[in-house]
Design a protein around this motif. Structure first.
Motif, PDB file in Angstrom:
ATOM      1  N   ILE A 228       0.870  -1.185   0.000  1.00 35.09           N
ATOM      2  CA  ILE A 228       0.000   0.000   0.000  1.00 35.09           C
ATOM      3  C   ILE A 228       0.906   1.233   0.000  1.00 35.09           C
ATOM      4  CG2 ILE A 228      -1.865   1.180   1.283  1.00 35.09           C
ATOM      5  CD1 ILE A 228      -2.434  -1.757   0.445  1.00 35.09           C
ATOM      6  N   TRP A 286      -6.909   4.327  -0.190  1.00 29.85           N
ATOM      7  CA  TRP A 286      -5.662   4.189  -0.965  1.00 29.85           C
ATOM      8  C   TRP A 286      -4.930   5.537  -1.020  1.00 29.85           C
ATOM      9  CZ3 TRP A 286      -3.260  -0.055  -2.713  1.00 29.85           C
ATOM     10  CH2 TRP A 286      -2.270   0.086  -3.687  1.00 29.85           C
ATOM     11  N   PHE A 293      -5.368   1.246   5.488  1.00 30.23           N
ATOM     12  CA  PHE A 293      -6.117   0.839   4.290  1.00 30.23           C
ATOM     13  C   PHE A 293      -6.911  -0.442   4.568  1.00 30.23           C
ATOM     14  CE2 PHE A 293      -6.292  -1.793   0.469  1.00 30.23           C
ATOM     15  CZ  PHE A 293      -6.990  -0.945  -0.385  1.00 30.23           C
ATOM     16  N   ILE A 314      -6.119  -3.888  -5.148  1.00 30.50           N
ATOM     17  CA  ILE A 314      -4.672  -3.597  -5.051  1.00 30.50           C
ATOM     18  C   ILE A 314      -3.965  -4.032  -6.336  1.00 30.50           C
ATOM     19  CG2 ILE A 314      -2.544  -4.049  -3.746  1.00 30.50           C
ATOM     20  CD1 ILE A 314      -4.378  -4.598  -1.287  1.00 30.50           C
ATOM     21  N   ILE A 345       4.044  -1.329   3.439  1.00 29.82           N
ATOM     22  CA  ILE A 345       3.644  -0.072   2.810  1.00 29.82           C
ATOM     23  C   ILE A 345       4.873   0.412   2.061  1.00 29.82           C
ATOM     24  CG2 ILE A 345       1.906   0.453   4.546  1.00 29.82           C
ATOM     25  CD1 ILE A 345       3.840   2.505   5.744  1.00 29.82           C
TER      26      ILE A 345
END
Ligand code: NA7
Length: 552
Positions: A228, A286, A293, A314, A345
């Motif tokens: 993410i 997002w 998220f 995703i 992330i």
């Protein structure tokens, strides 16, 4: 037995063997520093920390690879036990980089005057319980011999580096390093052909940084990983003013949550949400970025339909970023549900694959055969030239660092044998047959499934409470009752199987990344809030699941 003060030892009198201490803590990272500070109330000077590194910092001392950052937000990734510490330190970014976290831990060690009770450069080799005297005998690899009544491990969950056994590594003429044991001096990638093995959180952080200077970067990926965007930003004075006003609320939110973060999952189910509305929610989450998220819905880890929708979202985002469709497919053809392995992330990770000097190779279908003096050879024959190999290949998680120490409990019982079929602990904190031993964030605790400082403060607080109780009651020994570890192992298993997490068959949560390691879901997945409640009940009951003794 000689009594030598801890500060004399830390001041350099390490040749003073057979010193006897009330407590010894292993490790001077987040856990060890906090535990030392708390136990000074009880034992004053007669307590010591042994640290293998040359300075404090633990995980953040060793993980100094390029791009190393925390995935928790900085104002939550720090100690809350001291309001003075909390209000004196201002982080510069939303996600702190390794050098800033290391500076923070040094600041804490200085502010709390901890250094005089920390001996660096001492790696614990053996710890043996002596039932007759009721003490632990310790020996470090550097030859220091000590004894103590209480032994507390603060060795971290991800500190035993895993370099896979690949034939030929010893013949490699270039340089190689594992990210978790990164050398003190920077490695210069400029003009070099670099190979990175591994695309977990660490690889995902290191790859964009290495690509900035390497001549050629080849990434060897075994399993595509979700990630993410972090959406990192700076923190300004207005943020810190607001934070100071609301710090008590932040803390309350964190300790009353499942994950130790200052939010709760939104109480809605993704698969039941109208498609357009769901997309709008996912898009907003997002854009905000970060670990929150996942929690834009609360059924991602319990309902495979919802997980699939989030996973597909995703994958579509990744494919939009990457120009080369083959690379995009390699990076987004997931084989496990989202967040069943720890979700990274990223800081412009996927964009890196659009650079002309960066390649990705799938080593699931074409594994590494051998390492040659000049690079790597894959099974299907292709050769990859390398000046530097970076192993971003993870850790022997949760049990590795403890098993590396020869810990021998009552009646000669070895910890590594006790855990032969998987770790067994009571609450991740203590074990039958290992009296007066406590394991901060040990297997069976929520630890790695949470924002670590919150799990650490909870453990340290609980251990301190138990030792205070013993001190006041005149007890000198304690041990979890025989049946506790089996019963707790069942609860750990049950909590895990109420989620989709065991579906990622090759995750380090299960020990599956280490050949031969027993497959057991190691962290407690029931949530930090529930877990803390169980620990509080144990304390309120007068520690009914422990046996206490007095005398030597
Ligand atoms: P991880 O998350 O365990 O990732 C390790 C990566 O290395 C992952 O992509 C692995 O592939 C790969 N790996 C491991 N062993 C091999 C071998 N033998 N051959 C090829 N590739 C391999 O470790 P990280 O350091 O990234 O992150 C650990 C935690 O640190 C993270 O969760 C944060 O909490 C901080 P696989 O997926 O196993 O196929």
């Amino acid at each position: 037995m000689k009594t030598v003060s801890a500060s004399a030892l830390a001041a350099g009198a390490v040749h003073e063997t057979n010193a006897h201490l009330d407590a010894v803590i292993i490790g001077a990272g987040f856990s060890g520093l906090c535990q030392l500070h708390m136990l000074r109330r009880l034992y004053g000077n007669n307590i010591l920390v042994l640290e293998a590194g040359d300075d404090v910092g633990g995980t953040w001392y060793w993980n100094r690879y390029p791009g190393a950052r925390c995935d928790c937000e900085s104002h939550t990734y720090c100690y809350y036990f001291s309001d003075q510490l909390l209000t004196q330190w201002e982080w510069s970014e939303r996600y702190p980089a390794q050098p800033e976290i290391l500076s923070y831990l040094n600041f804490v060690a200085d502010q709390l005057c901890l250094r005089e009770q920390i001996i660096c450069g001492q790696r614990l080799h053996k710890a043996e319980w002596n039932s007759r005297d009721g003490v632990w005998h310790l020996q470090t690899r550097q030859g220091l011999v000590l004894s103590c009544r209480y032994l507390i491990t603060a060795v971290g969950c991800l500190s035993a580096a895993n370099i896979p056994a690949i034939t030929g590594l010893e013949t490699f003429r270039g340089r190689y390093a594992h990210t978790g044991e990164w050398p003190q001096e920077d490695i210069d990638f400029a003009g070099k052909d670099v190979v990175v093995i591994g695309t977990g959180s660490t690889g995902i952080q290191a790859i964009p940084k290495i690509a900035e200077t390497a001549q050629r970067l080849t990434v060897l990926q075994r399993t595509p990983n979700y990630s993410i965007p972090a959406r990192n930003t700076g923190r300004d004075a207005a943020f810190w003013k607001c934070f100071r006003e609301q710090r008590a609320d932040w803390h309350e939110k964190m300790i009353n949550s499942r994950s130790g973060h200052p939010w709760r999952a939104e109480p809605r189910q993704l698969w039941r949400t109208d498609k357009e509305e769901a997309l709008a929610i996912l898009e907003a989450a997002w854009q905000r970025g970060g670990l929150r998220f996942k929690d834009s819905f609360d059924d991602i880890l319990t309902d495979s339909r919802s997980n699939k929708i989030m996973s597909d979202f995703i994958a579509s985002k990744i494919r939009q970023v990457i120009n080369d469709p083959a690379a995009a497919a390699l990076l987004s053809n997931f084989d496990h549900p989202f967040a069943t392995k720890r979700p990274p992330i990223d800081f412009s990770y996927f964009e890196t694959y659009n650079l002309p000097h960066v390649d990705i190779i799938d080593i699931r279908t074409n594994p590494i055969e051998t390492i040659s003096p000049s690079g790597l050879v894959l099974k299907q024959g292709s050769k990859i030239a390398a000046d530097i190999i970076v192993f971003a290949t993870g850790f022997d998680a949760m049990t590795g660092a403890l098993n590396k120490i020869e810990i021998t409990g009552r009646d000669g019982r070895r910890l590594s044998e006790y855990w032969q079929e998987g770790p067994k602990t009571y609450l991740g904190l203590a074990m039958p047959d290992f009296p007066n031993l406590f394991t901060i964030t040990g297997p069976g605790s929520p630890s790695v499934l949470t924002n670590m400082p919150r799990a650490i403060e909870q453990h340290v607080g609980w251990i301190t409470g138990l030792l205070e109780y013993m001190h006041e009651s005149g007890y000198t020994g304690c041990e979890a009752k025989a049946e506790t570890s089996e019963l707790w192992a069942e609860q750990v298993e049950e909590a895990a199987y109420q989620t989709l997490m065991p579906n990622a068959g090759h995750s380090w949560y299960l020990g599956a990344n280490i050949p031969g390691k027993p497959r057991r879901f190691m962290p407690y997945a029931g949530g930090l809030d529930r877990y803390s409640g169980i620990c509080e009940e144990e304390a309120a009951s007068g520690y009914r699941n422990f046996i206490f003794r007095t005398g030597r």
